[in-house]
Scaffold this motif. Structure first.
Motif, PDB file in Angstrom:
ATOM      1  N   LYS A  48     -21.592 -40.047  -2.877  1.00  0.00           N
ATOM      2  CA  LYS A  48     -22.519 -39.162  -2.536  1.00  0.00           C
ATOM      3  C   LYS A  48     -21.982 -38.149  -1.093  1.00  0.00           C
ATOM      4  O   LYS A  48     -21.626 -38.888  -0.162  1.00  0.00           O
ATOM      5  N   GLN A  49     -21.857 -36.732  -1.020  1.00  0.00           N
ATOM      6  CA  GLN A  49     -21.474 -36.216   0.097  1.00  0.00           C
ATOM      7  C   GLN A  49     -22.310 -34.819   0.311  1.00  0.00           C
ATOM      8  O   GLN A  49     -23.013 -34.404  -0.822  1.00  0.00           O
ATOM      9  N   ASP A  50     -22.048 -33.991   1.242  1.00  0.00           N
ATOM     10  CA  ASP A  50     -22.649 -32.718   1.680  1.00  0.00           C
ATOM     11  C   ASP A  50     -21.721 -31.894   0.828  1.00  0.00           C
ATOM     12  O   ASP A  50     -20.632 -31.771   0.819  1.00  0.00           O
ATOM     13  N   ALA A  51     -22.453 -30.640   0.484  1.00  0.00           N
ATOM     14  CA  ALA A  51     -21.606 -29.659  -0.073  1.00  0.00           C
ATOM     15  C   ALA A  51     -22.346 -28.353  -0.033  1.00  0.00           C
ATOM     16  O   ALA A  51     -23.648 -28.314   0.100  1.00  0.00           O
ATOM     17  N   THR A  52     -21.484 -27.238  -0.182  1.00  0.00           N
ATOM     18  CA  THR A  52     -22.152 -25.846  -0.236  1.00  0.00           C
ATOM     19  C   THR A  52     -22.115 -25.294  -1.709  1.00  0.00           C
ATOM     20  O   THR A  52     -20.914 -25.240  -2.168  1.00  0.00           O
ATOM     21  N   VAL A  53     -23.254 -24.930  -1.929  1.00  0.00           N
ATOM     22  CA  VAL A  53     -23.236 -24.330  -3.269  1.00  0.00           C
ATOM     23  C   VAL A  53     -23.382 -22.704  -3.056  1.00  0.00           C
ATOM     24  O   VAL A  53     -24.027 -22.584  -2.015  1.00  0.00           O
ATOM     25  N   TYR A  54     -22.719 -21.931  -3.897  1.00  0.00           N
ATOM     26  CA  TYR A  54     -22.947 -20.504  -3.897  1.00  0.00           C
ATOM     27  C   TYR A  54     -23.830 -20.187  -5.056  1.00  0.00           C
ATOM     28  O   TYR A  54     -23.336 -20.393  -6.367  1.00  0.00           O
ATOM     29  N   GLN A  55     -24.684 -19.567  -4.684  1.00  0.00           N
ATOM     30  CA  GLN A  55     -25.775 -18.729  -5.816  1.00  0.00           C
ATOM     31  C   GLN A  55     -25.004 -17.420  -6.106  1.00  0.00           C
ATOM     32  O   GLN A  55     -25.085 -16.503  -5.101  1.00  0.00           O
ATOM     33  N   GLU A  56     -24.744 -17.050  -7.395  1.00  0.00           N
ATOM     34  CA  GLU A  56     -24.143 -15.614  -7.504  1.00  0.00           C
ATOM     35  C   GLU A  56     -25.079 -14.713  -8.137  1.00  0.00           C
ATOM     36  O   GLU A  56     -25.580 -15.138  -9.041  1.00  0.00           O
ATOM     37  N   TYR A  57     -24.930 -13.588  -7.862  1.00  0.00           N
ATOM     38  CA  TYR A  57     -25.904 -12.434  -8.357  1.00  0.00           C
ATOM     39  C   TYR A  57     -24.979 -11.232  -8.456  1.00  0.00           C
ATOM     40  O   TYR A  57     -24.290 -11.001  -7.458  1.00  0.00           O
ATOM     41  N   VAL A 104     -31.341 -16.933   6.111  1.00  0.00           N
ATOM     42  CA  VAL A 104     -30.190 -17.006   4.986  1.00  0.00           C
ATOM     43  C   VAL A 104     -28.877 -16.658   5.707  1.00  0.00           C
ATOM     44  O   VAL A 104     -28.694 -15.621   6.345  1.00  0.00           O
ATOM     45  N   PRO A 105     -28.124 -17.495   5.657  1.00  0.00           N
ATOM     46  CA  PRO A 105     -26.576 -17.502   6.225  1.00  0.00           C
ATOM     47  C   PRO A 105     -25.941 -15.958   5.853  1.00  0.00           C
ATOM     48  O   PRO A 105     -26.427 -15.565   4.979  1.00  0.00           O
ATOM     49  N   ALA A 106     -24.784 -15.844   6.509  1.00  0.00           N
ATOM     50  CA  ALA A 106     -23.976 -14.751   6.007  1.00  0.00           C
ATOM     51  C   ALA A 106     -23.831 -14.704   4.413  1.00  0.00           C
ATOM     52  O   ALA A 106     -23.241 -15.875   4.275  1.00  0.00           O
ATOM     53  N   ILE A 109     -19.980  -9.080  -7.018  1.00  0.00           N
ATOM     54  CA  ILE A 109     -20.961 -10.457  -7.128  1.00  0.00           C
ATOM     55  C   ILE A 109     -21.058 -10.847  -5.687  1.00  0.00           C
ATOM     56  O   ILE A 109     -20.350 -11.243  -4.787  1.00  0.00           O
ATOM     57  N   VAL A 110     -22.548 -10.907  -5.265  1.00  0.00           N
ATOM     58  CA  VAL A 110     -22.990 -11.315  -4.106  1.00  0.00           C
ATOM     59  C   VAL A 110     -23.264 -12.920  -3.924  1.00  0.00           C
ATOM     60  O   VAL A 110     -23.852 -13.598  -4.989  1.00  0.00           O
ATOM     61  N   ARG A 111     -22.615 -13.763  -3.165  1.00  0.00           N
ATOM     62  CA  ARG A 111     -22.624 -15.212  -3.130  1.00  0.00           C
ATOM     63  C   ARG A 111     -23.570 -15.598  -2.014  1.00  0.00           C
ATOM     64  O   ARG A 111     -23.025 -15.335  -0.831  1.00  0.00           O
ATOM     65  N   ILE A 112     -24.485 -16.385  -2.339  1.00  0.00           N
ATOM     66  CA  ILE A 112     -25.374 -16.911  -1.176  1.00  0.00           C
ATOM     67  C   ILE A 112     -24.962 -18.244  -0.913  1.00  0.00           C
ATOM     68  O   ILE A 112     -25.317 -19.022  -1.749  1.00  0.00           O
ATOM     69  N   PRO A 113     -24.627 -18.886   0.257  1.00  0.00           N
ATOM     70  CA  PRO A 113     -24.204 -20.241   0.390  1.00  0.00           C
ATOM     71  C   PRO A 113     -25.554 -21.002   0.614  1.00  0.00           C
ATOM     72  O   PRO A 113     -26.426 -20.403   1.252  1.00  0.00           O
TER      73      PRO A 113
END
Length: 379
Positions: free
Chosen positions: A42-51, A223-225, A276-280
Protein backbone atom coordinates in the motif's frame (compact mmCIF):
# COMPACT_ATOMS: atom_id res chain seq x y z
CA UNK A 1 15.97 -71.26 -31.70
CA UNK A 2 17.55 -68.90 -34.14
CA UNK A 3 14.16 -67.35 -34.85
CA UNK A 4 13.58 -66.77 -31.12
CA UNK A 5 16.93 -64.97 -30.81
CA UNK A 6 16.06 -62.71 -33.72
CA UNK A 7 12.65 -61.93 -32.24
CA UNK A 8 14.19 -61.09 -28.83
CA UNK A 9 16.73 -58.81 -30.50
CA UNK A 10 13.97 -56.90 -32.32
CA UNK A 11 11.99 -56.41 -29.09
CA UNK A 12 15.08 -55.19 -27.24
CA UNK A 13 15.85 -52.73 -30.04
CA UNK A 14 12.34 -51.33 -29.94
CA UNK A 15 12.46 -50.94 -26.15
CA UNK A 16 15.85 -49.17 -26.34
CA UNK A 17 14.55 -46.79 -29.06
CA UNK A 18 11.43 -46.03 -27.03
CA UNK A 19 13.46 -45.26 -23.91
CA UNK A 20 15.78 -43.07 -25.96
CA UNK A 21 12.87 -41.06 -27.29
CA UNK A 22 11.43 -40.66 -23.81
CA UNK A 23 14.76 -39.47 -22.48
CA UNK A 24 15.12 -37.09 -25.42
CA UNK A 25 11.60 -35.72 -24.85
CA UNK A 26 12.34 -35.35 -21.16
CA UNK A 27 15.48 -33.44 -21.97
CA UNK A 28 13.60 -31.22 -24.46
CA UNK A 29 10.60 -30.53 -22.14
CA UNK A 30 10.97 -26.92 -20.92
CA UNK A 31 10.99 -26.23 -17.22
CA UNK A 32 9.33 -23.30 -15.41
CA UNK A 33 10.01 -19.97 -17.17
CA UNK A 34 11.12 -16.82 -15.33
CA UNK A 35 8.62 -13.94 -15.14
CA UNK A 36 8.94 -10.55 -13.40
CA UNK A 37 6.82 -10.30 -10.26
CA UNK A 38 6.10 -7.67 -7.67
CA UNK A 39 4.87 -7.76 -4.09
CA UNK A 40 1.71 -5.78 -3.43
CA UNK A 41 2.20 -2.91 -0.99
CA UNK A 42 0.00 0.00 0.00
CA UNK A 43 1.25 3.47 -0.87
CA UNK A 44 0.10 7.02 -1.48
CA UNK A 45 -0.81 7.94 -5.03
CA UNK A 46 -2.06 10.81 -7.15
CA UNK A 47 -5.17 10.06 -9.19
CA UNK A 48 -6.23 12.28 -12.08
CA UNK A 49 -9.92 12.87 -12.71
CA UNK A 50 -10.27 13.71 -16.40
CA UNK A 51 -13.01 15.74 -18.10
CA UNK A 52 -13.40 16.73 -21.74
CA UNK A 53 -13.34 20.52 -22.10
CA UNK A 54 -14.13 23.13 -24.76
CA UNK A 55 -11.68 26.02 -25.06
CA UNK A 56 -12.64 29.65 -25.49
CA UNK A 57 -10.84 32.94 -25.17
CA UNK A 58 -11.44 35.05 -22.08
CA UNK A 59 -13.42 37.34 -24.35
CA UNK A 60 -15.11 35.92 -27.42
CA UNK A 61 -16.97 38.83 -29.04
CA UNK A 62 -19.20 38.44 -32.09
CA UNK A 63 -18.94 41.41 -34.45
CA UNK A 64 -22.33 42.28 -35.98
CA UNK A 65 -23.46 45.28 -38.06
CA UNK A 66 -25.74 47.85 -36.44
CA UNK A 67 -27.01 48.97 -39.86
CA UNK A 68 -27.84 47.25 -43.14
CA UNK A 69 -25.48 47.75 -46.05
CA UNK A 70 -22.91 46.38 -48.47
CA UNK A 71 -19.41 45.59 -47.22
CA UNK A 72 -17.28 48.22 -48.89
CA UNK A 73 -13.92 47.26 -47.34
CA UNK A 74 -12.49 44.54 -45.08
CA UNK A 75 -9.39 45.77 -43.27
CA UNK A 76 -8.32 42.53 -41.52
CA UNK A 77 -7.63 38.89 -42.33
CA UNK A 78 -8.48 35.65 -40.53
CA UNK A 79 -6.19 34.95 -37.57
CA UNK A 80 -4.86 38.52 -37.49
CA UNK A 81 -4.17 40.10 -34.12
CA UNK A 82 -6.04 43.37 -33.59
CA UNK A 83 -6.22 46.06 -30.95
CA UNK A 84 -9.24 47.65 -29.33
CA UNK A 85 -10.58 50.45 -31.57
CA UNK A 86 -8.90 49.14 -34.75
CA UNK A 87 -11.08 49.41 -37.89
CA UNK A 88 -12.34 46.03 -39.09
CA UNK A 89 -15.03 46.74 -41.72
CA UNK A 90 -16.41 49.66 -43.71
CA UNK A 91 -20.02 49.47 -44.91
CA UNK A 92 -21.32 51.44 -47.88
CA UNK A 93 -23.37 54.41 -46.58
CA UNK A 94 -24.33 56.35 -49.73
CA UNK A 95 -28.05 55.93 -49.04
CA UNK A 96 -27.53 57.01 -45.44
CA UNK A 97 -25.60 60.05 -46.65
CA UNK A 98 -28.58 61.08 -48.75
CA UNK A 99 -30.89 60.56 -45.78
CA UNK A 100 -28.54 62.69 -43.69
CA UNK A 101 -28.62 65.51 -46.23
CA UNK A 102 -32.41 65.47 -46.24
CA UNK A 103 -32.51 65.39 -42.43
CA UNK A 104 -30.04 68.28 -42.26
CA UNK A 105 -32.20 70.32 -44.66
CA UNK A 106 -35.22 69.65 -42.44
CA UNK A 107 -33.26 70.93 -39.43
CA UNK A 108 -32.33 74.11 -41.28
CA UNK A 109 -35.91 74.70 -42.38
CA UNK A 110 -37.22 74.21 -38.86
CA UNK A 111 -34.58 76.58 -37.51
CA UNK A 112 -35.61 79.26 -40.05
CA UNK A 113 -39.22 78.91 -38.96
CA UNK A 114 -38.30 79.33 -35.29
CA UNK A 115 -36.17 82.38 -36.09
CA UNK A 116 -39.07 83.89 -38.09
CA UNK A 117 -41.68 83.42 -35.41
CA UNK A 118 -39.65 84.54 -32.40
CA UNK A 119 -39.75 88.34 -33.08
CA UNK A 120 -43.44 88.13 -33.90
CA UNK A 121 -44.12 86.57 -30.50
CA UNK A 122 -41.96 89.22 -28.83
CA UNK A 123 -44.18 91.93 -30.36
CA UNK A 124 -47.34 89.98 -29.43
CA UNK A 125 -48.32 89.70 -33.07
CA UNK A 126 -48.82 85.92 -32.90
CA UNK A 127 -49.53 83.50 -30.11
CA UNK A 128 -46.56 81.91 -28.24
CA UNK A 129 -48.13 78.54 -28.99
CA UNK A 130 -47.08 78.84 -32.63
CA UNK A 131 -43.46 79.42 -31.58
CA UNK A 132 -43.48 76.42 -29.23
CA UNK A 133 -44.88 74.27 -32.01
CA UNK A 134 -42.08 75.41 -34.32
CA UNK A 135 -39.49 74.64 -31.61
CA UNK A 136 -40.93 71.14 -31.21
CA UNK A 137 -40.60 70.55 -34.94
CA UNK A 138 -36.99 71.77 -34.79
CA UNK A 139 -36.20 69.34 -31.94
CA UNK A 140 -37.74 66.50 -33.90
CA UNK A 141 -35.74 67.36 -37.01
CA UNK A 142 -32.51 67.47 -35.00
CA UNK A 143 -33.30 64.06 -33.47
CA UNK A 144 -33.90 62.56 -36.91
CA UNK A 145 -30.65 64.01 -38.20
CA UNK A 146 -28.74 62.72 -35.16
CA UNK A 147 -30.12 59.22 -35.70
CA UNK A 148 -29.12 59.21 -39.38
CA UNK A 149 -25.65 60.58 -38.54
CA UNK A 150 -25.18 57.86 -35.92
CA UNK A 151 -26.09 55.19 -38.45
CA UNK A 152 -23.47 56.59 -40.80
CA UNK A 153 -20.96 56.20 -37.97
CA UNK A 154 -22.07 52.60 -37.49
CA UNK A 155 -20.89 51.95 -41.04
CA UNK A 156 -17.33 51.99 -39.70
CA UNK A 157 -16.97 48.90 -37.52
CA UNK A 158 -14.10 48.73 -35.01
CA UNK A 159 -12.86 46.04 -32.63
CA UNK A 160 -14.27 46.35 -29.09
CA UNK A 161 -11.38 44.34 -27.54
CA UNK A 162 -7.82 43.19 -28.12
CA UNK A 163 -7.68 39.74 -29.69
CA UNK A 164 -7.50 37.60 -32.81
CA UNK A 165 -9.86 37.63 -35.79
CA UNK A 166 -11.89 34.50 -36.40
CA UNK A 167 -13.40 33.37 -39.71
CA UNK A 168 -14.67 35.91 -42.27
CA UNK A 169 -17.81 34.37 -43.80
CA UNK A 170 -18.66 37.50 -45.84
CA UNK A 171 -16.59 39.03 -48.64
CA UNK A 172 -16.38 42.60 -49.92
CA UNK A 173 -19.54 43.52 -51.77
CA UNK A 174 -21.78 41.23 -49.71
CA UNK A 175 -25.01 42.64 -48.30
CA UNK A 176 -25.21 42.29 -44.53
CA UNK A 177 -27.90 43.19 -42.05
CA UNK A 178 -28.55 43.28 -38.33
CA UNK A 179 -30.71 40.14 -38.57
CA UNK A 180 -28.09 37.85 -40.19
CA UNK A 181 -27.48 34.53 -38.44
CA UNK A 182 -23.72 34.68 -38.88
CA UNK A 183 -21.66 37.52 -37.42
CA UNK A 184 -19.20 39.43 -39.60
CA UNK A 185 -16.43 37.79 -37.56
CA UNK A 186 -15.41 36.98 -34.00
CA UNK A 187 -12.66 38.66 -32.00
CA UNK A 188 -11.16 36.40 -29.33
CA UNK A 189 -8.92 37.57 -26.50
CA UNK A 190 -6.79 34.42 -26.09
CA UNK A 191 -4.17 35.74 -23.66
CA UNK A 192 -6.10 33.76 -21.03
CA UNK A 193 -8.03 30.70 -22.19
CA UNK A 194 -11.10 29.31 -20.51
CA UNK A 195 -11.74 25.56 -20.45
CA UNK A 196 -15.40 24.66 -19.87
CA UNK A 197 -16.22 21.13 -18.68
CA UNK A 198 -19.14 19.44 -16.95
CA UNK A 199 -19.62 16.94 -14.13
CA UNK A 200 -22.64 14.65 -13.91
CA UNK A 201 -24.51 14.19 -10.64
CA UNK A 202 -22.39 11.26 -9.41
CA UNK A 203 -19.13 13.05 -10.28
CA UNK A 204 -20.43 16.17 -8.55
CA UNK A 205 -21.09 14.20 -5.36
CA UNK A 206 -17.58 12.71 -5.50
CA UNK A 207 -16.14 16.19 -6.03
CA UNK A 208 -18.01 17.56 -3.03
CA UNK A 209 -16.78 14.68 -0.85
CA UNK A 210 -13.18 14.87 -2.05
CA UNK A 211 -12.46 18.55 -1.42
CA UNK A 212 -13.07 20.25 1.91
CA UNK A 213 -15.15 23.38 2.31
CA UNK A 214 -18.52 24.54 3.56
CA UNK A 215 -19.50 25.87 0.13
CA UNK A 216 -18.61 25.28 -3.50
CA UNK A 217 -16.54 28.47 -3.50
CA UNK A 218 -14.60 27.21 -0.47
CA UNK A 219 -14.07 23.80 -2.09
CA UNK A 220 -12.70 25.41 -5.25
CA UNK A 221 -10.01 27.14 -3.18
CA UNK A 222 -8.84 23.71 -1.98
CA UNK A 223 -8.59 22.25 -5.49
CA UNK A 224 -4.91 22.10 -6.55
CA UNK A 225 -3.66 23.43 -9.88
CA UNK A 226 -5.07 21.46 -12.82
CA UNK A 227 -3.38 20.39 -16.04
CA UNK A 228 -4.60 20.24 -19.63
CA UNK A 229 -4.08 17.42 -22.14
CA UNK A 230 -3.99 18.66 -25.73
CA UNK A 231 -5.31 16.96 -28.85
CA UNK A 232 -1.93 15.25 -29.46
CA UNK A 233 -2.05 13.76 -25.92
CA UNK A 234 0.77 16.02 -24.78
CA UNK A 235 0.37 17.97 -21.55
CA UNK A 236 0.14 21.75 -21.82
CA UNK A 237 3.14 23.20 -20.02
CA UNK A 238 1.17 25.84 -18.07
CA UNK A 239 -0.93 24.79 -15.08
CA UNK A 240 -4.42 26.21 -14.68
CA UNK A 241 -6.90 26.93 -11.93
CA UNK A 242 -10.60 26.17 -11.59
CA UNK A 243 -12.16 29.61 -11.18
CA UNK A 244 -15.92 29.12 -11.11
CA UNK A 245 -18.65 26.51 -10.98
CA UNK A 246 -22.27 26.98 -11.96
CA UNK A 247 -24.37 27.08 -8.82
CA UNK A 248 -27.20 25.15 -10.46
CA UNK A 249 -27.28 21.91 -12.42
CA UNK A 250 -28.68 21.88 -15.94
CA UNK A 251 -32.24 20.53 -15.53
CA UNK A 252 -32.11 18.78 -18.92
CA UNK A 253 -28.76 17.01 -18.62
CA UNK A 254 -28.22 16.98 -14.85
CA UNK A 255 -24.67 18.27 -15.32
CA UNK A 256 -22.89 21.15 -13.59
CA UNK A 257 -20.50 23.31 -15.58
CA UNK A 258 -17.03 24.24 -14.35
CA UNK A 259 -14.58 26.78 -15.76
CA UNK A 260 -10.80 26.52 -15.54
CA UNK A 261 -8.45 29.21 -16.80
CA UNK A 262 -5.00 28.80 -18.37
CA UNK A 263 -2.51 31.51 -19.30
CA UNK A 264 -1.69 31.38 -23.01
CA UNK A 265 1.48 33.47 -23.48
CA UNK A 266 2.72 31.50 -26.52
CA UNK A 267 -0.70 31.35 -28.24
CA UNK A 268 -0.63 27.53 -28.20
CA UNK A 269 -4.32 27.31 -27.28
CA UNK A 270 -6.98 28.48 -29.72
CA UNK A 271 -10.65 29.34 -29.30
CA UNK A 272 -12.91 26.55 -30.48
CA UNK A 273 -10.39 23.85 -29.60
CA UNK A 274 -10.83 20.98 -27.16
CA UNK A 275 -8.74 19.38 -24.44
CA UNK A 276 -8.95 17.26 -21.30
CA UNK A 277 -8.82 18.94 -17.90
CA UNK A 278 -7.05 16.76 -15.31
CA UNK A 279 -7.78 17.34 -11.63
CA UNK A 280 -5.20 15.72 -9.29
CA UNK A 281 -6.56 13.93 -6.22
CA UNK A 282 -4.28 12.55 -3.48
CA UNK A 283 -5.19 9.00 -2.40
CA UNK A 284 -3.69 7.66 0.83
CA UNK A 285 -2.58 4.05 1.43
CA UNK A 286 -3.88 2.37 -1.71
CA UNK A 287 -2.79 -0.62 -3.80
CA UNK A 288 -1.14 0.05 -7.16
CA UNK A 289 -0.34 -2.47 -9.89
CA UNK A 290 1.28 -1.81 -13.28
CA UNK A 291 -1.18 -1.48 -16.14
CA UNK A 292 0.86 -4.06 -18.09
CA UNK A 293 0.01 -6.65 -15.42
CA UNK A 294 -3.74 -6.37 -15.99
CA UNK A 295 -5.61 -8.15 -18.78
CA UNK A 296 -8.99 -7.02 -20.07
CA UNK A 297 -11.10 -10.18 -20.37
CA UNK A 298 -14.59 -9.54 -21.74
CA UNK A 299 -14.98 -6.31 -19.86
CA UNK A 300 -13.41 -7.62 -16.66
CA UNK A 301 -9.91 -6.91 -15.41
CA UNK A 302 -7.78 -9.95 -14.62
CA UNK A 303 -4.40 -10.35 -12.96
CA UNK A 304 -2.24 -13.39 -12.08
CA UNK A 305 -1.28 -13.99 -8.45
CA UNK A 306 1.72 -16.17 -7.55
CA UNK A 307 1.16 -18.83 -4.88
CA UNK A 308 3.64 -20.27 -2.37
CA UNK A 309 4.39 -23.13 -4.80
CA UNK A 310 5.19 -20.57 -7.52
CA UNK A 311 2.06 -21.54 -9.42
CA UNK A 312 -0.11 -18.72 -10.76
CA UNK A 313 -3.86 -18.25 -10.36
CA UNK A 314 -5.98 -15.76 -12.29
CA UNK A 315 -8.04 -13.31 -10.26
CA UNK A 316 -10.63 -10.70 -11.18
CA UNK A 317 -9.92 -7.26 -9.73
CA UNK A 318 -11.65 -3.88 -9.73
CA UNK A 319 -9.82 -0.63 -10.34
CA UNK A 320 -10.65 2.97 -9.57
CA UNK A 321 -8.65 5.16 -11.93
CA UNK A 322 -4.98 5.35 -12.80
CA UNK A 323 -1.90 6.88 -11.25
CA UNK A 324 0.87 7.30 -13.80
CA UNK A 325 1.43 3.88 -15.40
CA UNK A 326 -0.41 2.04 -12.59
CA UNK A 327 -3.99 1.02 -11.91
CA UNK A 328 -5.44 1.82 -8.49
CA UNK A 329 -6.95 -1.44 -7.21
CA UNK A 330 -10.10 -1.12 -5.13
CA UNK A 331 -11.00 -4.84 -4.87
CA UNK A 332 -9.36 -8.23 -5.48
CA UNK A 333 -5.85 -7.87 -4.05
CA UNK A 334 -4.39 -7.79 -0.57
CA UNK A 335 -1.19 -6.25 0.66
CA UNK A 336 1.68 -8.77 0.71
CA UNK A 337 0.49 -10.85 -2.26
CA UNK A 338 2.77 -11.30 -5.27
CA UNK A 339 1.57 -10.64 -8.82
CA UNK A 340 3.02 -11.19 -12.29
CA UNK A 341 3.77 -7.77 -13.78
CA UNK A 342 4.90 -8.76 -17.29
CA UNK A 343 3.86 -11.53 -19.68
CA UNK A 344 0.37 -11.98 -18.22
CA UNK A 345 -0.95 -12.83 -21.69
CA UNK A 346 1.23 -15.99 -21.63
CA UNK A 347 -0.17 -17.19 -18.29
CA UNK A 348 -2.71 -19.87 -17.50
CA UNK A 349 -3.99 -21.18 -14.19
CA UNK A 350 -1.68 -23.55 -12.26
CA UNK A 351 1.25 -22.69 -14.50
CA UNK A 352 4.51 -22.85 -12.54
CA UNK A 353 6.99 -20.02 -13.00
CA UNK A 354 10.32 -18.83 -11.68
CA UNK A 355 9.53 -15.53 -9.94
CA UNK A 356 11.93 -12.70 -10.77
CA UNK A 357 11.46 -9.91 -8.22
CA UNK A 358 11.40 -6.48 -9.80
CA UNK A 359 14.67 -4.69 -9.29
CA UNK A 360 14.35 -1.10 -7.99
CA UNK A 361 15.47 1.55 -10.46
CA UNK A 362 18.04 4.21 -9.54
CA UNK A 363 15.21 6.74 -9.26
CA UNK A 364 13.20 4.46 -6.95
CA UNK A 365 16.24 3.82 -4.75
CA UNK A 366 16.95 7.54 -4.56
CA UNK A 367 13.33 8.30 -3.60
CA UNK A 368 13.45 5.64 -0.88
CA UNK A 369 16.72 7.10 0.40
CA UNK A 370 15.21 10.58 0.45
CA UNK A 371 12.21 9.31 2.40
CA UNK A 372 14.43 7.57 4.96
CA UNK A 373 16.46 10.76 5.35
CA UNK A 374 13.29 12.77 5.82
CA UNK A 375 12.03 10.36 8.48
CA UNK A 376 15.36 10.53 10.29
CA UNK A 377 15.21 14.33 10.22
CA UNK A 378 11.69 14.36 11.66
CA UNK A 379 12.78 12.10 14.53
Amino acid sequence: MKTNHIFSFIIASVLLASCGKKNEQAQQAPGPMPFPVEKVVKQDATVYQEYTANLEGRQNVEIRPKVNGFIQKIYVDEGQQVRKGQILFKLETNTLNQDASAAKAAVNAAQVEVDRLKPLVDRNIISPVQLETAKAKLAQAKSTYGSVAANIGYGTITSPVDGFIGSLPYKEGALVSMSDDKPLTTVSDTRVMRAYFSLNEKQMIDFAKTFKGESLAAKLKNVPAVSLLLADNSEYDVKGKIETVNGQADPETGTTQFRAEFANPQAVLRSGGTGIVRIPVEVKSTILVPQNAVLDMQGKQQIYVVGSDNKVKSRIIKTNGVSGLNFIVSEGLQEGETVVIEGASKMKDDMQIVPQPKQPTAETAQNASDKDSAKATVK
